[in-house]
Design an enzyme around this catalytic site. Structure first.
Site, PDB file in Angstrom:
ATOM      1  N   CYS A 111     -65.746  69.834  -3.435  1.00 18.06           N
ATOM      2  CA  CYS A 111     -64.327  69.452  -3.327  1.00 18.06           C
ATOM      3  C   CYS A 111     -64.146  68.084  -2.674  1.00 18.06           C
ATOM      4  CB  CYS A 111     -63.597  70.505  -2.516  1.00 18.06           C
ATOM      5  SG  CYS A 111     -64.061  72.134  -3.033  1.00 18.06           S
ATOM      6  N   HIS A 247     -57.328  67.626  -0.408  1.00 17.68           N
ATOM      7  CA  HIS A 247     -57.859  68.627  -1.325  1.00 17.68           C
ATOM      8  C   HIS A 247     -56.941  69.853  -1.288  1.00 17.68           C
ATOM      9  CE1 HIS A 247     -60.244  71.463  -3.420  1.00 17.68           C
ATOM     10  NE2 HIS A 247     -60.730  72.066  -2.355  1.00 17.68           N
ATOM     11  N   ASN A 277     -57.078  76.013  -6.704  1.00 18.67           N
ATOM     12  CA  ASN A 277     -58.040  75.083  -6.151  1.00 18.67           C
ATOM     13  C   ASN A 277     -58.915  74.579  -7.297  1.00 18.67           C
ATOM     14  OD1 ASN A 277     -60.318  73.921  -5.050  1.00 18.67           O
ATOM     15  ND2 ASN A 277     -60.479  75.377  -3.363  1.00 18.67           N
TER      16      ASN A 277
HETATM   17  O1  LIG Z   1     -57.382  85.917   4.066  1.00 13.86           O
HETATM   18  C1  LIG Z   1     -56.966  84.804   3.720  1.00 13.86           C
HETATM   19  O2  LIG Z   1     -55.841  84.338   4.038  1.00 13.86           O
HETATM   20  C2  LIG Z   1     -57.901  83.943   2.883  1.00 13.86           C
HETATM   21  C3  LIG Z   1     -58.901  83.270   3.821  1.00 13.86           C
HETATM   22  C4  LIG Z   1     -59.886  82.458   3.023  1.00 13.86           C
HETATM   23  N1  LIG Z   1     -59.208  81.515   2.139  1.00 13.86           N
HETATM   24  C5  LIG Z   1     -59.800  80.329   1.839  1.00 13.86           C
HETATM   25  C6  LIG Z   1     -60.934  79.893   2.505  1.00 13.86           C
HETATM   26  C7  LIG Z   1     -61.502  78.681   2.160  1.00 13.86           C
HETATM   27  C8  LIG Z   1     -60.941  77.937   1.149  1.00 13.86           C
HETATM   28  C9  LIG Z   1     -61.550  76.673   0.727  1.00 13.86           C
HETATM   29  C10 LIG Z   1     -62.304  76.647  -0.449  1.00 13.86           C
HETATM   30  C11 LIG Z   1     -62.918  75.479  -0.868  1.00 13.86           C
HETATM   31  C12 LIG Z   1     -63.739  75.496  -2.096  1.00 13.86           C
HETATM   32  O3  LIG Z   1     -63.221  74.584  -2.972  1.00 13.86           O
HETATM   33  C13 LIG Z   1     -62.749  74.290  -0.152  1.00 13.86           C
HETATM   34  C14 LIG Z   1     -61.995  74.296   1.027  1.00 13.86           C
HETATM   35  C15 LIG Z   1     -61.406  75.487   1.463  1.00 13.86           C
HETATM   36 CL1  LIG Z   1     -60.480  75.473   2.919  1.00 13.86          CL
HETATM   37  C16 LIG Z   1     -59.808  78.402   0.513  1.00 13.86           C
HETATM   38  N2  LIG Z   1     -59.255  79.572   0.883  1.00 13.86           N
HETATM   39  C17 LIG Z   1     -58.131  82.045   1.292  1.00 13.86           C
HETATM   40  C18 LIG Z   1     -57.136  82.886   2.097  1.00 13.86           C
END
Ligand SMILES: O=C(O)C1CCN(c2ccc(-c3cc(CO)ccc3Cl)cn2)CC1
Length: 322
Positions: A111, A247, A277
């Site tokens: 990313c 991002h 994403n």
């Molecule tokens: O329980 C919750 O709220 C969940 C907790 C976990 N979450 C996440 C965690 C990490 C990412 C993420 C992924 C990438 C990969 O491109 C890069 C950057 C990020 Cl910060 C996106 N979402 C979703 C909600």
């Protein structure tokens, strides 16, 4: 000479999958997904691969800039979902658009791929190249485990890119790219392991796997500091930045980052509600949409912050004037 962004474009596949669509096949809900991530729908490629999305972007850039493909010195594609290990997706784009003089290669920085690729592209201009295209493109749908509700709801497909041209004035005012391989296994994809002693046993793990907690905490802890350090290098204050293009991984992360760098939240446009994403594509798609909406005006001397963060782990900020 320095690199200047002179044109932008983006392309997403036609098929839209909503949170409600996903809730028919996964134990999830629109309520959970939209409140926890800000994502409401995403575009999913059908019979299109990453190179196809990138080729559409490249064609739009050439058309809008009214330049001939043979003018291009380089084609760079940032992707974590290439069509092949070889030929590179960049090479497939180069061939398809007839950029006969252009060198072409992919950049793998998940990313952060687009900010890494923009920085690499400028090195070619600093050493004499005149013109090239830099694209972030992903078909994450092909590596998502559609049975895993913790990741399947987060990702989408798309591509965005810019035309970078030589200019006597510096436009990439500061760069600050980081990596931490020690934490690399918190987000993995397309694992290809050595075959066991001549067995045909399948050792590979194609799916994207993520420790969401690790990545979320990394983003909130390490990225704001990276932004502030880069602003210091550019000798610009937070207030002097017109737009922060981060991002598009998660709405709550954007909210936290705006607070941590003490910048007005209104300077952080988001579109993860529409695209999910899209990894390396998220920043160039957002930039292209902001230009389309007239909020970012090419040639206006506006100051932008571009910040990626994700697999590698990688993260990085560019302070750019357009
Ligand atoms: O329980 C919750 O709220 C969940 C907790 C976990 N979450 C996440 C965690 C990490 C990412 C993420 C992924 C990438 C990969 O491109 C890069 C950057 C990020 Cl910060 C996106 N979402 C979703 C909600």
């Amino acid at each position: 000479q320095f690199g200047k962004i002179t044109q932008v474009a983006h392309y997403v596949p036609e098929k839209i999958v909503t949170n409600d669509d996903l809730s028919t096949m996964l134990e999830t809900s629109d309520e959970w997904i939209s409140t926890r991530t800000g994502i409401r729908r995403r575009h999913i490629a059908v019979n299109e691969n990453t190179s196809d999305l990138c080729i559409e972007v490249a064609k739009k850039l050439l058309e809008k800039a009214e330049i001939d493909p043979s003018e291009l010195d380089f084609v760079l594609v940032a992707t974590m979902t290439p069509d092949f290990a070889t030929p590179s997706t960049a090479s497939l784009v180069q061939g398809a658009i007839g950029a006969t003089r252009a060198l072409a290669f992919d950049i793998s920085a998940a990313c952060s791929g687009f900010v890494y690729a923009l920085t690499v592209a400028e090195k070619f201009i600093l050493s004499g190249s005149k013109k090239g295209i830099v694209i972030g493109g992903e078909c994450l749908s092909k590596i998502v485990d559609w049975q895993d509700r913790t990741t399947a709801v987060l990702f989408g497909d798309g591509a965005g890119g810019v035309l970078l041209e030589a200019n006597d004035t510096q436009h990439i005012l500061a760069e600050n790219l980081r990596s931490d391989g020690v934490r690399g296994r918190s987000l993995t994809a397309m694992c290809i392991k050595p075959q066991l002693e001549f067995s045909s046993g399948f050792q590979n793990e194609p799916y994207l796997k993520m420790d969401g907690r690790d990545i979320f905490d990394f983003a909130v802890r390490d990225v704001p500091q990276n932004i502030l350090e880069t602003l210091e290098r550019a000798k610009l204050s937070v207030e002097e930045i017109d737009t922060f293009l981060l991002h598009q991984a998660n709405m709550r992360i954007i909210d936290k980052m705006a607070r941590k760098v003490k910048a007005e939240r209104s300077k952080f446009p988001t579109n993860m509600d529409k695209y999910g994403n899209t990894s390396a594509a998220s920043i160039p798609i957002l930039l292209s949409e902001e230009v389309e909406k007239g909020r970012v005006i090419l040639g206006s001397n506006q100051k932008l912050v571009l910040t990626g963060f994700g697999g590698g782990l990688t993260w990085g900020t560019l302070v750019v004037t357009v």
